[in-house]
Each structure stands twice: as structure tokens, then as C-alpha cells.
Design a protein around this motif. Structure first.
Motif, short mmCIF file in Angstrom:
data_model
loop_
_atom_site.label_atom_id
_atom_site.label_comp_id
_atom_site.label_asym_id
_atom_site.label_seq_id
_atom_site.Cartn_x
_atom_site.Cartn_y
_atom_site.Cartn_z
N GLY A 329 -83.97 6.51 63.24
CA GLY A 329 -83.20 7.45 62.44
C GLY A 329 -81.78 6.97 62.31
O GLY A 329 -81.45 5.83 62.68
N ALA A 330 -80.93 7.82 61.80
CA ALA A 330 -79.53 7.45 61.59
C ALA A 330 -78.79 7.40 62.92
O ALA A 330 -78.93 8.30 63.76
CB ALA A 330 -78.86 8.46 60.66
N LEU A 331 -77.97 6.37 63.10
CA LEU A 331 -77.13 6.23 64.27
C LEU A 331 -75.67 6.34 63.85
O LEU A 331 -75.32 6.03 62.71
CB LEU A 331 -77.36 4.88 64.96
N LYS A 332 -74.83 6.74 64.79
CA LYS A 332 -73.39 6.83 64.51
C LYS A 332 -72.62 6.01 65.55
O LYS A 332 -73.06 5.85 66.69
CB LYS A 332 -72.92 8.28 64.55
N GLY A 333 -71.47 5.48 65.15
CA GLY A 333 -70.64 4.72 66.06
C GLY A 333 -69.99 5.61 67.09
O GLY A 333 -69.67 6.77 66.83
N ILE A 334 -69.79 5.07 68.30
CA ILE A 334 -69.18 5.82 69.39
C ILE A 334 -68.24 4.91 70.16
O ILE A 334 -68.21 3.69 69.94
CB ILE A 334 -70.23 6.40 70.37
N ASP A 335 -67.48 5.47 71.08
CA ASP A 335 -66.70 4.71 72.04
C ASP A 335 -67.52 4.61 73.33
O ASP A 335 -67.87 5.63 73.93
CB ASP A 335 -65.37 5.40 72.34
N VAL A 336 -67.84 3.38 73.75
CA VAL A 336 -68.63 3.17 74.97
C VAL A 336 -67.65 3.01 76.12
O VAL A 336 -66.82 2.10 76.12
CB VAL A 336 -69.51 1.91 74.84
N PRO A 337 -67.71 3.87 77.14
CA PRO A 337 -66.72 3.80 78.22
C PRO A 337 -66.84 2.52 79.02
O PRO A 337 -67.94 2.03 79.28
CB PRO A 337 -67.06 5.03 79.08
N PRO A 338 -65.71 1.93 79.41
CA PRO A 338 -65.76 0.65 80.13
C PRO A 338 -66.48 0.74 81.48
O PRO A 338 -67.04 -0.26 81.93
CB PRO A 338 -64.29 0.28 80.30
N ASP A 339 -66.45 1.91 82.12
CA ASP A 339 -67.11 2.00 83.43
C ASP A 339 -68.64 1.98 83.33
O ASP A 339 -69.33 1.96 84.34
CB ASP A 339 -66.63 3.23 84.20
N ARG A 340 -69.15 1.97 82.12
CA ARG A 340 -70.60 1.87 81.94
C ARG A 340 -71.07 0.42 81.91
O ARG A 340 -72.26 0.13 82.00
CB ARG A 340 -71.01 2.58 80.63
N ALA A 341 -70.14 -0.51 81.81
CA ALA A 341 -70.50 -1.92 81.63
C ALA A 341 -71.44 -2.46 82.72
O ALA A 341 -72.41 -3.16 82.40
CB ALA A 341 -69.25 -2.78 81.52
N PRO A 342 -71.21 -2.18 84.01
CA PRO A 342 -72.11 -2.76 85.01
C PRO A 342 -73.56 -2.34 84.85
O PRO A 342 -74.47 -3.08 85.25
CB PRO A 342 -71.53 -2.24 86.34
N SER A 343 -73.82 -1.18 84.27
CA SER A 343 -75.19 -0.70 84.13
C SER A 343 -75.87 -1.18 82.85
O SER A 343 -77.02 -0.84 82.60
CB SER A 343 -75.22 0.83 84.17
N MET A 344 -75.15 -1.99 82.04
CA MET A 344 -75.75 -2.45 80.79
C MET A 344 -75.17 -3.78 80.33
O MET A 344 -75.19 -4.10 79.15
CB MET A 344 -75.57 -1.39 79.68
N ILE A 345 -74.66 -4.57 81.26
CA ILE A 345 -73.93 -5.78 80.87
C ILE A 345 -74.81 -6.72 80.07
O ILE A 345 -74.33 -7.39 79.13
CB ILE A 345 -73.32 -6.48 82.11
N ASP A 346 -76.10 -6.80 80.36
CA ASP A 346 -76.98 -7.71 79.61
C ASP A 346 -77.38 -7.15 78.25
O ASP A 346 -77.92 -7.89 77.43
CB ASP A 346 -78.24 -8.00 80.42
N GLU A 347 -77.13 -5.87 78.02
CA GLU A 347 -77.59 -5.24 76.80
C GLU A 347 -76.53 -5.16 75.70
O GLU A 347 -76.82 -4.68 74.60
CB GLU A 347 -78.11 -3.81 77.09
N TYR A 348 -75.31 -5.60 75.96
CA TYR A 348 -74.28 -5.51 74.92
C TYR A 348 -74.62 -6.30 73.66
O TYR A 348 -74.32 -5.84 72.54
CB TYR A 348 -72.92 -5.92 75.48
N PRO A 349 -75.23 -7.49 73.75
CA PRO A 349 -75.58 -8.17 72.50
C PRO A 349 -76.49 -7.35 71.59
O PRO A 349 -76.26 -7.26 70.39
CB PRO A 349 -76.25 -9.45 72.98
N VAL A 350 -77.52 -6.72 72.15
CA VAL A 350 -78.42 -5.93 71.30
C VAL A 350 -77.78 -4.59 70.94
O VAL A 350 -78.06 -4.03 69.88
CB VAL A 350 -79.81 -5.78 71.95
#
Length: 464
Positions: A329-350
Motif C-alpha cells: 500500500g501507500a507509504l509515507k516518509g518519516i524521521d527514523v530515530p538514531p537510537d534505532r540504528a543498532p537494531s536495524m543497521i543491516d536493513e538501511y539499504p533496503v
């Protein structure tokens, strides 16, 4: 923002002609599709697969493993452990047996330890061999030889090991273990599960207590599995919000364990994002680990408006798993908090692919660690976006992506990075024109069968 300035499967759809799995450079092309549909099963979790082999190798007794990922990275770990004296045998599809040598029982390897493309193998094995009084030589492929090892060399040297490496702490390097290691308390300068694990594994064969303090929680598979093998591990929260993990050294790890490896959330991410960006899609990825230290992408996609649900939750091998259902469905842009990076560091490219299709701007902060992966992933993602007409802004530790219609039509340089290759093949499914990657062969390091799985869902990924 200006482009390039700052910036058993269940088939459901026709399969394109088979994609070969050669290690030679292999150009792949991904064409736009209307929707994806079906059920697939995620491959075994790479992080847990590495650890299952390594921990089995330092037990007394036999460890059997079910669902092991058989990508090239894992095979590099298995080969190195054999050279170090462990009996590591493949019994069948995803089924392996490890007969360990006990804590401190490795022998001097008769040959160089070749880690291939696997940073996890190199860093975790450095920790394991650092406490053994012999010299090992370690190398890897061209990509791994560019990656920094100083982050493990520094704490392991404090414990007594000695290292000789190329300039900047890069492979090839020699590791000479200390006959008696010194326990330390070490605060990680950057949150890193690999560095934390290397220190804890060195602490296994070190008298006394070794403590790692991490500024932000990172994936905790090492701690969970050590406890499963009866090691004494304590975790406590500190007043400043950091977390301290302590291991008591020189235990006899309990053998005769059976480990079931859950599906890899980082691998599942590609099918999930592909479905999320194609309206009308309905995809379920079965058997995915949803450890909270690995679930940042899924929380982020929900915030972007994705219809993502966790079904059939259960516990396998001490890890919570579920089937992930995603409807496009439709997605919207958001601000991703920096403290979330350790839990998704490999997923930023996708995630950048989802951001390119979403309405508005997605701002990803605190992502400097991406520059120390298989490639400089921050730069590689930005270059791939530029090649396909996506507007972005990039800085030392941030990436802002302006979403909307994606022109596509570009050729993306993967720099021997499997996640860059898979991410931009996903982008091709949602772009206006096909997207090509210059070399898809690195995908086999972590996700053999990726293209076939995606094509079963209705994708059009083919050899160029």
C-alpha cells in the motif's frame, strides 16, 4: 534536494528463467511488476548460524544444528573451525553436527584461516583464538580486506593477545594468543554486536570476569546462546542508560545440545519491503526471528504506514519467531530515530528503497556505522539512488531520501556487497524502468536462492 549532489517454497506466479549461482561477476536485472503474492520461508539466521557452529566447537560433546544457513559466509566459519581442530560435518540440507574441543582446546591451524567475505567470522573468531597460545594467520576476500579490524584488535590486545596487520588494522593479519588472558571491563566506543561478541568469546577462556559495556543495546544472540550452553552471563542496566554484559571465564560449556536456527530477519526484509512498495501485494514470510534487538526495520515500516503483522508467534531455540504478513500500500516518509540504528543497521539499504517509493522525505540519522560494512554502504546506497533518479541528501552519518515515482533504468555498482545487490533488485520491482546490478554473485554469501525465491512471489529478476 538534487540527485547526486549530497546525493519447501509455495509458488504463486511464473518464475523467470533460472538465475545461476556462480561466484564470477554476474549482472542481474530486476523489472517492474504490478504486485507480489505468496508464501516463502526465510533462510536461516546468519548471525545465529555463525554462533551455533562456533559455540559448538568450544563445547565438550556434540552439538546438532537444524536450519543452518549454508551461505558462503557460514561455510567460511565452518572451514576455519575445522582447521582449529573441531569436527564440523554437514549431515543434510541445513543439518550439521559439531563435536567440540572444549574451551581453550583449539590447536594451531595448519593453514591460513580464510574468512571470505564474512566480517562476523573474522571478528568473532579473533575473539575465540585470542586466548590460545599459538599464532594464526587470517585473511579474506578483497572486500573483507578493506574492512576495519582495529575495533576488535584494541580490546583483545588489552587482554594480552598480539596482532600484526596491514595499515589501519586490516587483513591479512597474524593473531598470537596469550597463554593467560587478562579480564577487562571495556566500554564500546560504538555499539557493535560483533565487537561485543569478540570480547565475550575471548572472556570464555580468561580467568575471572570480563565485562563489555555497550552504549545502546545490540543484537543479543551471543548472550542468549552462551546461556543456552550453561555459561555464566550477567546483564545489568547502568545509570547512564548503557548496558553491561559480564561473562565468568573458563566454564565447561555443556555439550549435547540441539539448536534450531530461526529465519533471518535481515534476509526476510527484502521480500517484506518488496511487498510493501507494491500496492495490492500480499506476502507471508514464514519462520522469521523477531528478537527485539533485530526488529527495528519492522517497527519503522509500520510507522511508514505498512500493513505488517506478526502471525503464529512461537519460541524456537530460545528465540521468538513469527510469520510476517505484509500487504502492499501507500507509504509515507518519516524521521527514523538514531537510537534505532543498532537494531536495524543491516536493513538501511533496503529501507532506503522503501523511502525512495514513499510519499515525502525519510530522514535516517546516526548511520555512520554503514561506512564500515562490506562496502561503504552509505556511499553505495547514495550512488545507487543517484543512478536511478532518486533525490537524496547525504552526510557523514545521515541519509535523507525524497520519495515518489522512481525513474529507474540505472546500473548499480555493488562493490561486492550482497545487501546492496539485493536492495536495488528490490527497487527495480517498483521503478518505472528496470534496475540492473553489476554483480549479483555476492548474494550467495548470505542468501543462496534469493532471486528464485523472489521470482516465486512474482518478481522478474533475471541474468542480464
Amino acid at each position: 534536494m538534487n540527485p547526486g549532489t549530497n546525493g519447501a517454497r509455495l509458488p504463486s506466479g511464473s518464475r523467470s528463467r533460472p538465475v545461476s549461482s556462480s561466484s564470477v561477476p554476474q549482472k542481474l536485472v530486476s523489472a517492474p511488476v504490478a504486485r507480489l503474492e505468496g508464501r516463502v520461508r526465510a533462510p536461516g539466521d546468519k548471525s545465529i548460524s555463525h554462533r551455533a557452529l562456533m559455540f559448538g566447537a568450544v563445547t565438550v560433546g556434540e552439538t546438532t544444528i537444524e536450519g543452518l544457513l549454508e551461505g558462503e559466509d557460514i561455510l567460511s566459519s565452518a572451514a576455519a573451525l575445522r582447521l582449529l581442530g573441531a569436527d564440523v560435518v554437514r549431515l543434510g540440507d541445513g543439518a550439521w553436527r559439531v563435536r567440540g574441543v572444549g574451551v581453550g582446546g583449539f590447536r594451531e591451524p595448519p593453514d591460513v584461516l580464510d574468512m571470505g567475505n564474512s566480517g562476523t567470522s573474522a571478528r568473532l573468531l579473533s575473539g575465540l583464538i585470542a586466548s590460545h597460545a599459538f599464532t594464526s594467520f587470517m585473511t579474506g576476500d578483497a572486500s573483507l580486506r578493506r574492512r576495519p579490524m582495529l575495533r576488535v584488535i584494541e580490546p583483545l590486545s588489552r587482554m594480552g593477545a598480539r596482532f600484526v596487520s596491514r595499515d589501519g588494522g586490516r587483513l591479512p593479519m597474524a593473531v598470537t594468543g596469550a597463554p593467560t588472558m587478562m579480564p577487562i571491563e571495556y566500554r564500546l566506543p560504538v555499539a557493535s554486536a560483533q565487537v561485543k561478541s569478540a570480547i565475550l568469546l575471548a572472556g570464555l577462556n580468561t580467568p575471572g570476569e570480563t565485562t563489555v559495556i555497550e552504549p545502546e543495546p545490540t543484537r543479543d544472540h551471543t548472550e542468549r546462546m552462551l546461556e543456552g550452553f550453561s555459561a555464566a552471563v550477567r546483564t545489568r542496566a547502568l545509570d547512564d542508560g548503557a548496558r553491561a554484559i559480564t561473562i565468568v571465564g573458563q566454564p565447561e560449556l555443556a555439550g549435547n545440545r540441539h539448536i534450531v536456527v530461526p529465519g533471518d530477519p535481515s534476509s526476510a526484509a527484502f521480500a517484506v519491503v518488496a511487498a510493501a512498495v507494491r500496492p495490492g501485494s500480499d506476502v507471508t514470510v514464514e519462520n522469521v526471528g523477531i528478537n527485539p534487538t533485530r526488529a527495528g526495520l519492522y517497527e519503522t515500516l509500520r510507522e511508514m504506514g505498512a500493513a505488517l503483522s506478526f502471525e503464529n508467534r512461537r519460541v524456537m531455540g530460545g528465540e521468538t519467531v513469527a510469520d510476517l504478513r505484509i500487504r502492499g500500500g501507500a507509504l509515507k516518509g518519516i524521521d527514523v530515530p538514531p537510537d534505532r540504528a543498532p537494531s536495524m543497521i543491516d536493513e538501511y539499504p533496503v529501507l532506503a528503497v522503501a523511502a525512495a517509493v514513499a510519499e515525502g522525505t525519510t530522514r535516517m540519522q546516526g548511520v555512520a556505522e554503514l561506512r564500515a560494512k562490506e562496502s561503504d554502504r552509505l556511499a553505495s546506497v547514495a550512488a545507487g539512488l543517484q543512478a536511478n533518479g532518486v533525490r537524496f541528501e547525504i552526510g557523514a552519518d545521515y541519509l535523507h531520501v525524497q520519495g515518489g515515482a522512481v525513474p529507474g533504468g540505472g546500473l548499480v555498482a555493488t562493490h561486492l556487497d550482497h545487501r546492496i545487490a539485493m536492495s536495488f533488485l528490490v527497487l527495480g520491482l517498483a521503478a518505472q524502468s528496470p534496475v540492473a546490478v553489476d554483480d549479483g554473485s555476492p548474494i550467495n554469501t548470505s542468501f543462496p536462492g534469493f532471486a528464485d525465491m523472489m521470482n516465486d512471489l512474482g518478481a522478474k529478476i533475471t541474468n542480464a
